[in-house]
Structures are given as structure tokens and as C-alpha cells.
Motif scaffolding. Sequence first.
Motif, PDB file in Angstrom:
ATOM      1  N   LEU A  43       6.122  12.677   4.301  1.00 37.46           N
ATOM      2  CA  LEU A  43       5.009  12.399   5.745  1.00 37.46           C
ATOM      3  C   LEU A  43       6.342  11.923   5.683  1.00 37.46           C
ATOM      4  N   GLN A  44       6.690  11.749   5.924  1.00 39.12           N
ATOM      5  CA  GLN A  44       8.589  11.204   7.401  1.00 39.12           C
ATOM      6  C   GLN A  44       9.090  12.866   8.005  1.00 39.12           C
ATOM      7  N   ARG A  45       8.775  13.343   7.031  1.00 43.10           N
ATOM      8  CA  ARG A  45       9.077  15.085   8.457  1.00 43.10           C
ATOM      9  C   ARG A  45       7.724  16.019   8.401  1.00 43.10           C
ATOM     10  N   ASP A  46       6.526  15.678   8.442  1.00 43.59           N
ATOM     11  CA  ASP A  46       5.678  16.448   8.819  1.00 43.59           C
ATOM     12  C   ASP A  46       5.146  15.073   9.784  1.00 43.59           C
ATOM     13  N   LEU A  47       5.344  13.712   9.960  1.00 43.95           N
ATOM     14  CA  LEU A  47       4.782  12.927  10.940  1.00 43.95           C
ATOM     15  C   LEU A  47       5.435  11.962  11.688  1.00 43.95           C
ATOM     16  N   HIS A  48       6.928  12.364  11.510  1.00 42.63           N
ATOM     17  CA  HIS A  48       7.854  11.956  11.740  1.00 42.63           C
ATOM     18  C   HIS A  48       7.811  10.218  12.068  1.00 42.63           C
ATOM     19  N   LEU A  49       7.349   9.954  10.548  1.00 44.18           N
ATOM     20  CA  LEU A  49       8.083   8.619  10.647  1.00 44.18           C
ATOM     21  C   LEU A  49       9.329   7.905  10.028  1.00 44.18           C
ATOM     22  N   SER A  50       9.361   6.792  10.381  1.00 44.16           N
ATOM     23  CA  SER A  50      10.475   5.926  10.737  1.00 44.16           C
ATOM     24  C   SER A  50      10.531   5.467   9.481  1.00 44.16           C
ATOM     25  N   THR A  51      11.186   4.265   8.039  1.00 47.86           N
ATOM     26  CA  THR A  51      11.178   4.389   6.700  1.00 47.86           C
ATOM     27  C   THR A  51      10.182   2.979   6.855  1.00 47.86           C
ATOM     28  N   ALA A  52      10.253   2.172   8.884  1.00 45.78           N
ATOM     29  CA  ALA A  52       9.321   0.812   8.282  1.00 45.78           C
ATOM     30  C   ALA A  52       7.765   1.460   8.504  1.00 45.78           C
ATOM     31  N   GLY A  55       6.731   2.440   5.476  1.00 48.23           N
ATOM     32  CA  GLY A  55       6.082   0.838   4.508  1.00 48.23           C
ATOM     33  C   GLY A  55       4.838   0.301   5.701  1.00 48.23           C
ATOM     34  N   LEU A  56       4.791   0.360   6.614  1.00 51.54           N
ATOM     35  CA  LEU A  56       2.783   0.386   7.308  1.00 51.54           C
ATOM     36  C   LEU A  56       2.128   0.834   6.889  1.00 51.54           C
ATOM     37  N   LEU A  57       1.864   1.997   6.106  1.00 48.71           N
ATOM     38  CA  LEU A  57       0.712   2.994   5.870  1.00 48.71           C
ATOM     39  C   LEU A  57       0.169   2.322   4.176  1.00 48.71           C
ATOM     40  N   VAL A  58       1.878   2.003   3.601  1.00 47.61           N
ATOM     41  CA  VAL A  58       1.231   0.737   2.276  1.00 47.61           C
ATOM     42  C   VAL A  58       0.024  -0.136   2.856  1.00 47.61           C
ATOM     43  N   SER A  59       0.984  -1.574   3.935  1.00 47.52           N
ATOM     44  CA  SER A  59       0.448  -1.778   4.248  1.00 47.52           C
ATOM     45  C   SER A  59      -0.804  -2.077   5.302  1.00 47.52           C
ATOM     46  N   ALA A  60      -0.797  -1.159   5.931  1.00 44.39           N
ATOM     47  CA  ALA A  60      -2.257  -0.495   6.181  1.00 44.39           C
ATOM     48  C   ALA A  60      -3.512  -0.805   5.281  1.00 44.39           C
ATOM     49  N   ALA A  61      -3.532   0.234   3.970  1.00 45.74           N
ATOM     50  CA  ALA A  61      -4.129  -0.504   2.792  1.00 45.74           C
ATOM     51  C   ALA A  61      -4.386  -1.419   2.475  1.00 45.74           C
ATOM     52  N   GLN A  62      -3.219  -2.626   2.459  1.00 47.04           N
ATOM     53  CA  GLN A  62      -3.741  -3.694   1.603  1.00 47.04           C
ATOM     54  C   GLN A  62      -3.990  -4.955   2.916  1.00 47.04           C
ATOM     55  N   LEU A  63      -4.169  -4.428   4.223  1.00 47.32           N
ATOM     56  CA  LEU A  63      -4.605  -5.630   4.734  1.00 47.32           C
ATOM     57  C   LEU A  63      -6.202  -6.125   4.639  1.00 47.32           C
ATOM     58  N   VAL A 106      -1.265   7.029  13.746  1.00 43.67           N
ATOM     59  CA  VAL A 106      -2.553   5.617  14.031  1.00 43.67           C
ATOM     60  C   VAL A 106      -3.796   5.769  12.891  1.00 43.67           C
ATOM     61  N   SER A 107      -4.500   7.065  13.648  1.00 44.40           N
ATOM     62  CA  SER A 107      -5.925   7.307  13.059  1.00 44.40           C
ATOM     63  C   SER A 107      -5.535   7.147  11.278  1.00 44.40           C
ATOM     64  N   LEU A 108      -5.038   7.134  11.072  1.00 45.50           N
ATOM     65  CA  LEU A 108      -4.858   7.733   9.413  1.00 45.50           C
ATOM     66  C   LEU A 108      -4.186   5.718   9.132  1.00 45.50           C
ATOM     67  N   LEU A 109      -3.502   5.049   9.747  1.00 48.11           N
ATOM     68  CA  LEU A 109      -3.606   3.547   9.259  1.00 48.11           C
ATOM     69  C   LEU A 109      -5.239   2.435   9.440  1.00 48.11           C
ATOM     70  N   ALA A 365       2.305 -11.204   0.473  1.00 45.22           N
ATOM     71  CA  ALA A 365       3.661 -10.170   0.541  1.00 45.22           C
ATOM     72  C   ALA A 365       3.961  -8.184   0.190  1.00 45.22           C
ATOM     73  N   ILE A 366       2.292  -8.106  -0.286  1.00 47.03           N
ATOM     74  CA  ILE A 366       2.176  -6.247  -0.186  1.00 47.03           C
ATOM     75  C   ILE A 366       2.074  -6.186   1.316  1.00 47.03           C
ATOM     76  N   VAL A 367       1.557  -6.719   2.258  1.00 47.49           N
ATOM     77  CA  VAL A 367       1.639  -6.461   3.958  1.00 47.49           C
ATOM     78  C   VAL A 367       2.038  -6.289   4.246  1.00 47.49           C
ATOM     79  N   VAL A 368       3.654  -7.657   4.392  1.00 49.83           N
ATOM     80  CA  VAL A 368       4.486  -7.543   4.505  1.00 49.83           C
ATOM     81  C   VAL A 368       5.855  -7.172   4.366  1.00 49.83           C
ATOM     82  N   MET A 369       5.963  -6.800   2.928  1.00 44.38           N
ATOM     83  CA  MET A 369       7.111  -6.483   2.549  1.00 44.38           C
ATOM     84  C   MET A 369       7.739  -5.361   2.373  1.00 44.38           C
TER      85      MET A 369
END
Length: 414
Positions: A43-52, A55-63, A106-109, A365-369
Amino acid sequence: MTAVDSPAHSAWRYRWVVLGIATFTQAASGFFVQGIGAIGIHLQRDLHLSTAQLGLLVSAAQLVPLVGLLVAGELLDRCDERWVVGAGAGAVAVGLLVASAAPGYVSLLLVLLLVGAGYSAVQPGGSKSVAAWFDASQRGFAMGVRQAGLPLGAALASAALPFVAEAFGWRATLVAGGLVALLGAAAFMGFYRRPPVTAAPREGGERASLRSRLGGRLRMVREPYMAQIMLSGTSLISVQCGVGILTVLYLHETASLGAGPAALVLVAVQGAGVVGRIALAAWSDRGGSGRRGSLVLCMAAVLVGMAVLMTPLGRSPAVACCTLVWLGFFGFGWYGPWVTHVTESAPPDRVGFALGLAMSVNQVAIVVMPPALGLLKDLADSFVPVWALLAAMTAAALTASARSCGRDDVRGPP
């Protein structure tokens, strides 16, 4: 007809079927989101993502579950778990299939928010369904098996999704996750049924019942046992998030492992979590210190593991791998005893709400961490502050829990 062959006995034997489908639905619903860490490099390679951003992808599913778990808890106290859980797992499937067509990050989020809404019903609903079918002598073991569904799904996802992403691209991983979630929804709706026990009628009219329920829920929020449950839950779920999302990156960057071997280690970590959730929950059925004793043990073990990762020993591939598997056993295994403690502490007519409340606090915690830990790693260019933060949170929860571990388990109001 003997007692062994009686219809009532045969009906109660069905609890093992309920346990099996609840575990499978849990694993299927969390399959993709729990596997994001394993495909983080892709995901980092194909979408040019930072580590943060990863992590926000996981948070989006948990918001959405921040509120959705409370709503689901209320629905579970009023409706058949079959429809609540089945509809939730179905929503996860639809969300993932739609997300596979997302044009960008963004649309994935945004689409992952729908996935979180569906999962809001699966998590407490499966727990309540299992708790209803098993008595106290087997409830810890059964809940541990059911809660093992999450790391089981994560382990399978960690093994399969990197190969899918490498061969077909990251969008194909979403399609795979959606189809697996759809199987989970079909299994639960097709095979689940309630235990053969008729609930006692509630006292008073509908208005009195509404006032009583509201007052009971407000009192529950203020109960000391709920505060302790929520403190231990938020600290340990933060550890679980950190290990799940950062294991592959840590081994790749710090221990110089390739993406493939690092993903296999994550499979081992998740597998250790499966074993931990069952073993620790079963031990809590028989241990003299009960559910909280198991939680204290898990927190102490997490502190040991984090301490190793913060030292130069943590850079050794062999030591790092063993330590992360250790953290998988205890840092993921705590959930079985914890959920059992929640169900046994709550009044019988408010189990759904108690599960929704405790799990919704965990959701903070799941959203923020995940993004917070990713940002901390990006800013420090090191994993040491990440492990230090998780160790500090665990130490605070351990201190609070250890003070009351020697006493009898605290229970909620009758």
C-alpha cells in the motif's frame, strides 16, 4: 428416551455449532482490516503513503464503531442476534467490494467507514451469542475460542493478502476480503439460533421499563468495575494495534528482513494470538485469580516484551521475531478473558449494552493509536518511542488492576 438423548440435551449440544459459526463470522468480518499491516509495504508503494497514512486506513474502518457499538449493544438487547450480526457482516462485505473500485486513497478512507459500521454489530453480537449458550464453567474457554476468530482471520489474511497484492494488485485484496465477509454473513444467518431458554418477562410497563433501562445504563457507566475494565481494555488494545500494524515494517526496517519473511512472522504473531486467546481464557475458567488475574499476567508479559524491543537486542532478527510472537500470545490473547469479564460483570438484561460500552471505549484507542503510532515513528525515525508509549500505557493499567487482583472479582449491580 434417556436424559442424554433428550431434546433439551441435543439442543444444548448445538452450542458448539454456534461457537463455530460465531468464530468463523468474526474471522471473516475482520479478515481484510486485520490484514492491512501485512500489505502495508504494498500500500505504501502503490499509493505513496507515509506510516501515519497507513495507520489511518485502519482508523477509518474503526471510526464508526465509536458510536456504532453502543447502538449495536442496544439492538442486541432487543433483537435476535442472528439478524444483527448477519446484517453487520453483510455490510462489511458490501463496503469492501465497493472500496475495491475506489479511485484513490481518500475515497478508500471514506468507503472503509461503511466497513466499520458493519463491524460494529459483528463484534458484540458474536460475543453475546456465545455467552448466551455457555454457562460460567465453560464460558471463558468458549469466549476465548470465539475471540480467537480475530487473530485467526488476521493470520490467514497475513498469509494470503500479500500474495494477492503481489499478483493482482491492492484492489484485489479488497475483493477477497469482501467475499470472505459475505461467507461469514451467510454462515451466521443460516445456522445461528437462540438457546432453548425463554427470557423472563420484564417488570413494569414499557415506560417504566424504559426509565429503568436508562437509569441502569447510567449507573453502569459510573461503576468502578467498568472503569477498570475500560482502562485495561484501552491499554491492551493499543498494544494489539501497534503490534498488528507495525510488525512487518519493524522487521523490515530494523531487523533487515524482506517483506515476505516479515509477513510470515506476522502470521506467526497472529497464530500465537489465536492460541493465547483460547489458552488464557480457558485458564481464567479455573485459575484462582479469575479473569482479572489473566489480564494482569498479560499486561506484565507485554511490559517484558516491550522492554526487549527497546534495547539493542530487539534489532536481532531472531530475538525480534521471538519477542513479537511472545507479544502475539499475550498482547492479543488478553481479549478472551477480558470479554468474558465484561459479560459476567454486567446485569443479565444489560449484557449487550455493557459489551457495546466497553468495546466503544476500546474503539477510541483503535481509531487514535494506529495513525498516532505511525506519526510518532515518522517524527522520531525510530520505533523505540512507539514501544515506550505502549509500555507506559500498559504499566498504568497494570498498576490499577494489580491493586484489586487479590480480591474477589468485582461484579456489576444485580
